[in-house]
Design an enzyme around this catalytic site. Structure first.
Site, PDB file in Angstrom:
ATOM      1  N   GLY A  10     -37.288  33.060  42.174  1.00 13.24           N
ATOM      2  CA  GLY A  10     -38.416  32.439  42.421  1.00 13.24           C
ATOM      3  C   GLY A  10     -39.122  33.009  41.358  1.00 13.24           C
ATOM      4  O   GLY A  10     -38.922  33.422  40.150  1.00 13.24           O
ATOM      5  N   GLU A 166     -55.379  22.738  49.637  1.00 11.98           N
ATOM      6  CA  GLU A 166     -54.552  22.476  48.363  1.00 11.98           C
ATOM      7  C   GLU A 166     -53.664  20.781  48.437  1.00 11.98           C
ATOM      8  O   GLU A 166     -53.933  19.665  47.918  1.00 11.98           O
ATOM      9  CB  GLU A 166     -53.561  23.339  47.672  1.00 11.98           C
ATOM     10  CG  GLU A 166     -54.277  23.972  46.711  1.00 11.98           C
ATOM     11  CD  GLU A 166     -53.885  24.971  45.664  1.00 11.98           C
ATOM     12  OE1 GLU A 166     -52.636  25.108  45.779  1.00 11.98           O
ATOM     13  OE2 GLU A 166     -54.859  24.973  44.945  1.00 11.98           O
ATOM     14  N   GLN A 310     -48.957  35.720  40.768  1.00 16.35           N
ATOM     15  CA  GLN A 310     -49.533  36.286  40.607  1.00 16.35           C
ATOM     16  C   GLN A 310     -49.368  37.535  40.697  1.00 16.35           C
ATOM     17  O   GLN A 310     -48.479  38.526  39.354  1.00 16.35           O
ATOM     18  CB  GLN A 310     -50.855  35.709  40.338  1.00 16.35           C
ATOM     19  CG  GLN A 310     -51.673  36.383  39.122  1.00 16.35           C
ATOM     20  CD  GLN A 310     -53.590  36.620  39.061  1.00 16.35           C
ATOM     21  OE1 GLN A 310     -53.691  37.384  39.462  1.00 16.35           O
ATOM     22  NE2 GLN A 310     -54.419  35.420  39.786  1.00 16.35           N
ATOM     23  N   LYS A 372     -55.819  25.334  36.661  1.00 14.86           N
ATOM     24  CA  LYS A 372     -54.817  24.503  37.473  1.00 14.86           C
ATOM     25  C   LYS A 372     -53.729  24.751  36.662  1.00 14.86           C
ATOM     26  O   LYS A 372     -53.130  25.670  36.677  1.00 14.86           O
ATOM     27  CB  LYS A 372     -55.809  24.620  38.803  1.00 14.86           C
ATOM     28  CG  LYS A 372     -54.084  24.455  39.723  1.00 14.86           C
ATOM     29  CD  LYS A 372     -54.254  25.392  40.808  1.00 14.86           C
ATOM     30  CE  LYS A 372     -52.218  25.216  41.855  1.00 14.86           C
ATOM     31  NZ  LYS A 372     -53.157  26.411  42.437  1.00 14.86           N
TER      32      LYS A 372
HETATM   33  C1  LIG Z   1     -48.044  25.115  48.480  1.00 15.00           C
HETATM   34  C2  LIG Z   1     -47.960  26.149  47.905  1.00 15.00           C
HETATM   35  C3  LIG Z   1     -49.180  26.376  46.814  1.00 15.00           C
HETATM   36  C4  LIG Z   1     -49.057  27.605  46.121  1.00 15.00           C
HETATM   37  N1  LIG Z   1     -50.244  27.938  45.174  1.00 15.00           N
HETATM   38  C5  LIG Z   1     -50.802  29.084  45.018  1.00 15.00           C
HETATM   39  C6  LIG Z   1     -51.415  29.426  43.732  1.00 15.00           C
HETATM   40  O1  LIG Z   1     -51.857  28.608  43.104  1.00 15.00           O
HETATM   41  N2  LIG Z   1     -51.412  30.472  43.035  1.00 15.00           N
HETATM   42  C7  LIG Z   1     -50.228  32.069  43.128  1.00 15.00           C
HETATM   43  O2  LIG Z   1     -50.821  33.136  43.011  1.00 15.00           O
HETATM   44  N3  LIG Z   1     -49.442  31.659  44.736  1.00 15.00           N
HETATM   45  C8  LIG Z   1     -49.793  30.493  44.710  1.00 15.00           C
HETATM   46  N4  LIG Z   1     -48.803  30.100  46.371  1.00 15.00           N
HETATM   47  C9  LIG Z   1     -48.134  31.413  46.489  1.00 15.00           C
HETATM   48  C10 LIG Z   1     -46.762  31.438  45.916  1.00 15.00           C
HETATM   49  O3  LIG Z   1     -46.347  30.586  45.804  1.00 15.00           O
HETATM   50  C11 LIG Z   1     -45.954  32.721  46.240  1.00 15.00           C
HETATM   51  O4  LIG Z   1     -46.280  33.827  46.392  1.00 15.00           O
HETATM   52  C12 LIG Z   1     -45.197  32.773  45.721  1.00 15.00           C
HETATM   53  O5  LIG Z   1     -43.683  31.688  45.052  1.00 15.00           O
HETATM   54  C13 LIG Z   1     -43.527  34.009  46.150  1.00 15.00           C
HETATM   55  O6  LIG Z   1     -43.107  34.502  44.835  1.00 15.00           O
HETATM   56  P1  LIG Z   1     -41.123  35.089  44.856  1.00 15.00           P
HETATM   57  O7  LIG Z   1     -40.554  34.871  43.369  1.00 15.00           O
HETATM   58  O8  LIG Z   1     -42.112  36.530  45.984  1.00 15.00           O
HETATM   59  O9  LIG Z   1     -40.417  33.993  45.883  1.00 15.00           O
HETATM   60  P2  LIG Z   1     -40.708  32.632  45.642  1.00 15.00           P
HETATM   61  O10 LIG Z   1     -41.109  31.329  45.593  1.00 15.00           O
HETATM   62  O11 LIG Z   1     -40.001  32.571  47.483  1.00 15.00           O
HETATM   63  O12 LIG Z   1     -38.855  33.107  46.096  1.00 15.00           O
HETATM   64  C14 LIG Z   1     -37.705  33.116  46.220  1.00 15.00           C
HETATM   65  C15 LIG Z   1     -36.036  32.166  45.692  1.00 15.00           C
HETATM   66  O13 LIG Z   1     -35.842  33.422  46.503  1.00 15.00           O
HETATM   67  C16 LIG Z   1     -35.091  31.834  47.651  1.00 15.00           C
HETATM   68  N5  LIG Z   1     -33.988  32.242  48.533  1.00 15.00           N
HETATM   69  C17 LIG Z   1     -34.897  32.655  49.433  1.00 15.00           C
HETATM   70  N6  LIG Z   1     -32.975  32.903  50.381  1.00 15.00           N
HETATM   71  C18 LIG Z   1     -32.309  32.696  49.863  1.00 15.00           C
HETATM   72  C19 LIG Z   1     -31.170  33.467  50.211  1.00 15.00           C
HETATM   73  N7  LIG Z   1     -31.084  33.863  51.468  1.00 15.00           N
HETATM   74  N8  LIG Z   1     -30.139  33.824  49.298  1.00 15.00           N
HETATM   75  C20 LIG Z   1     -30.150  33.302  47.493  1.00 15.00           C
HETATM   76  N9  LIG Z   1     -31.679  32.963  46.908  1.00 15.00           N
HETATM   77  C21 LIG Z   1     -32.355  32.548  48.317  1.00 15.00           C
HETATM   78  C22 LIG Z   1     -35.615  30.912  46.852  1.00 15.00           C
HETATM   79  O14 LIG Z   1     -34.593  29.666  46.994  1.00 15.00           O
HETATM   80  C23 LIG Z   1     -36.302  30.868  45.911  1.00 15.00           C
HETATM   81  O15 LIG Z   1     -35.724  30.660  44.112  1.00 15.00           O
HETATM   82  C24 LIG Z   1     -48.617  29.435  46.790  1.00 15.00           C
HETATM   83  C25 LIG Z   1     -47.799  28.909  47.810  1.00 15.00           C
HETATM   84  C26 LIG Z   1     -47.525  27.238  48.211  1.00 15.00           C
HETATM   85  C27 LIG Z   1     -46.355  27.603  49.150  1.00 15.00           C
END
Ligand SMILES: Cc1cc2nc3c(=O)[nH]c(=O)nc-3n(C[C@H](O)[C@H](O)[C@H](O)COP(=O)(O)OP(=O)(O)OC[C@H]3O[C@@H](n4cnc5c(N)ncnc54)[C@H](O)[C@@H]3O)c2cc1C
Length: 393
Positions: A10, A166, A310, A372
């Protein structure tokens, strides 16, 4: 040579690997992700409403790191972290041992134990769930032409947090096109948004929040605040004795961290772990937790930072530097976060924004939408690094 295993591609995981690879640290970096692609989860609501296609918000993870000799990409699902044995268990291949672990497995839908939420609500968590929500919405609206069932035209969005708002913005933008395509009466579509707390968009000042709410109300959304959801039935959302009938129920009430956190025995709450100030796990000096699986107290007020892309990216930068320092025998630094502001889109052409860059800016209308889009495009460019894909060798 040490092995660093990064879980999840992610925002946090991708950024972590890019920064480690660029640091030319003397270690093998293994990135594990369940899908071959990274998705911009901040744009999932657009796929769910049909204003974007999955191809618009995804890119190939292995391709991004193809030129990085010290990076190996493993496409598999993590089932557990064995912290004592320092191993990651995978669904389809042998377990992976690590010297250092970075857990960035991200978020999942939170139901708060509400009866029927999991079975009857459509969450927006990844590309598959966003596509499933879109298919259900379109099938249900399309069916009205033959069913003449008013419920087919009723949509309930659960929760009025960021994702819900959104999504509503994209939905009201898309509905006129769907009405033309499927021949249902647009003026009979009913959209309810149900929220337990008394306020909508509390992260913005009152003026911006009111503007956003009025915009959506003007497009046919009815907000019900101070209305706790007590049950989700197949065709209605209940708040105590009040029923909100719906053919489509979108479940965007909030998120928790990956269930792998609890399954792996971390000391957690809602699958989030309060980390040390250098982002390591208490008692596990070889492990970092970044992104939505981590919980970081804001030193200014003691409250946890919200889970955002972010913050995930800022954490990855700090954790990568700390990991390099550890490998090189140095010391780690504290995570410090300076927010650049908050932008909430209300469809592709408008939104509200409170930005802290070169001063403080409150924006509403098309300027917020431009902000955005710039943030999303920049994030994709930085994570995918188009340059690495275009290089000839
Ligand atoms: C619709 C929506 C709009 C948003 N808008 C905003 C915004 O405008 N601004 C902002 O700052 N934040 C926003 N957010 C929040 C933001 O998306 C999250 O905070 C962010 O994605 C977190 O990043 P991450 O890398 O921790 O996790 P994620 O983006 O969830 O990435 C996790 C990764 O791990 C992988 N994964 C999960 N489980 C497993 C497993 N068991 N084995 C292997 N791989 C796995 C997933 O496939 C993914 O690729 C929004 C969220 C949503 C749902």
């Amino acid at each position: 040579m040490k092995r660093i295993v990064v879980l999840g591609a992610g925002y946090a995981g991708m950024r972590m690997v890019k920064r480690l690879a660029a640091a030319k640290v003397d270690a093998q970096i293994v990135l594990v992700n369940k899908n071959p692609y990274h998705y911009q989860s901040t744009e999932l609501h657009e796929v769910a409403a049909g204003t974007k296609e999955p191809a618009d918000i995804t890119f190939d993870v292995a391709q991004v790191f193809a030129k990085k000799k010290n990076v190996r990409v493993v496409i598999d699902e993590v089932t557990k972290v064995d912290q004592d044995a320092k191993k990651v268990e995978l669904k389809n291949s042998d377990s992976l041992s690590y010297d250092y672990l970075v857990n960035a497995l991200g978020f999942e839908s939170e139901t708060f134990g509400i009866k029927g939420a999991r079975e009857n609500g459509w969450p927006l968590i990844d590309v598959d769930t966003a596509l499933a929500a879109r298919k259900h919405l379109e099938d249900t609206l399309k069916r009205y032409k033959t069913s003449h069932d008013a419920n087919d035209l009723r949509i309930v969005v659960c929760g009025a947090g960021f994702t819900s708002i959104e999504y509503l913005g994209e939905l009201v933008y898309r509905l006129p096109d769907l009405a033309k395509e499927y021949g249902f009466p647009l003026d009979q579509v009913k959209i309810d948004c149900i929220e337990a707390s008394p306020k909508i968009l509390p992260m913005f000042n009152q003026n911006l929040a009111d503007w956003g709410v009025k915009f959506l109300e003007g497009k046919g959304v009815t907000f019900h605040v101070s209305t706790p959801i007590t049950e989700v039935k197949p065709d209605a959302v209940m708040s105590n004795d009040t029923a909100f009938p719906a053919g489509t129920i979108i479940w965007t009430t909030g998120v928790q961290g990956s269930h792998i956190i609890a399954d792996s025995g971390y000391d957690q709450k809602r699958n989030r772990v309060v980390v040390e100030d250098d982002l390591r796990v208490k008692g596990q000096p070889d492990q970092f937790l970044v992104g939505d699986v981590s919980a970081v107290p804001n030193p200014d007020n003691g409250r946890l930072y919200p889970t955002t892309a972010q913050i995930s990216i800022a954490q990855a930068d700090c954790a990568a530097d700390n990991l390099v320092a550890l490998i090189n025998g140095g010391t780690t630094k504290k995570f410090v976060f300076k927010s650049l502001g908050t932008v909430c889109s209300l469809g592709p052409k408008t939104g509200i924004a409170s930005i802290d860059m070169m001063g403080h800016w409150n924006l509403k209308g098309w300027l917020a939408a431009v902000a955005k889009k710039m943030i999303a495009d920049r994030s994709a460019l930085e994570l995918a690094d188009i340059r690495t894909m275009l290089e000839s060798d």
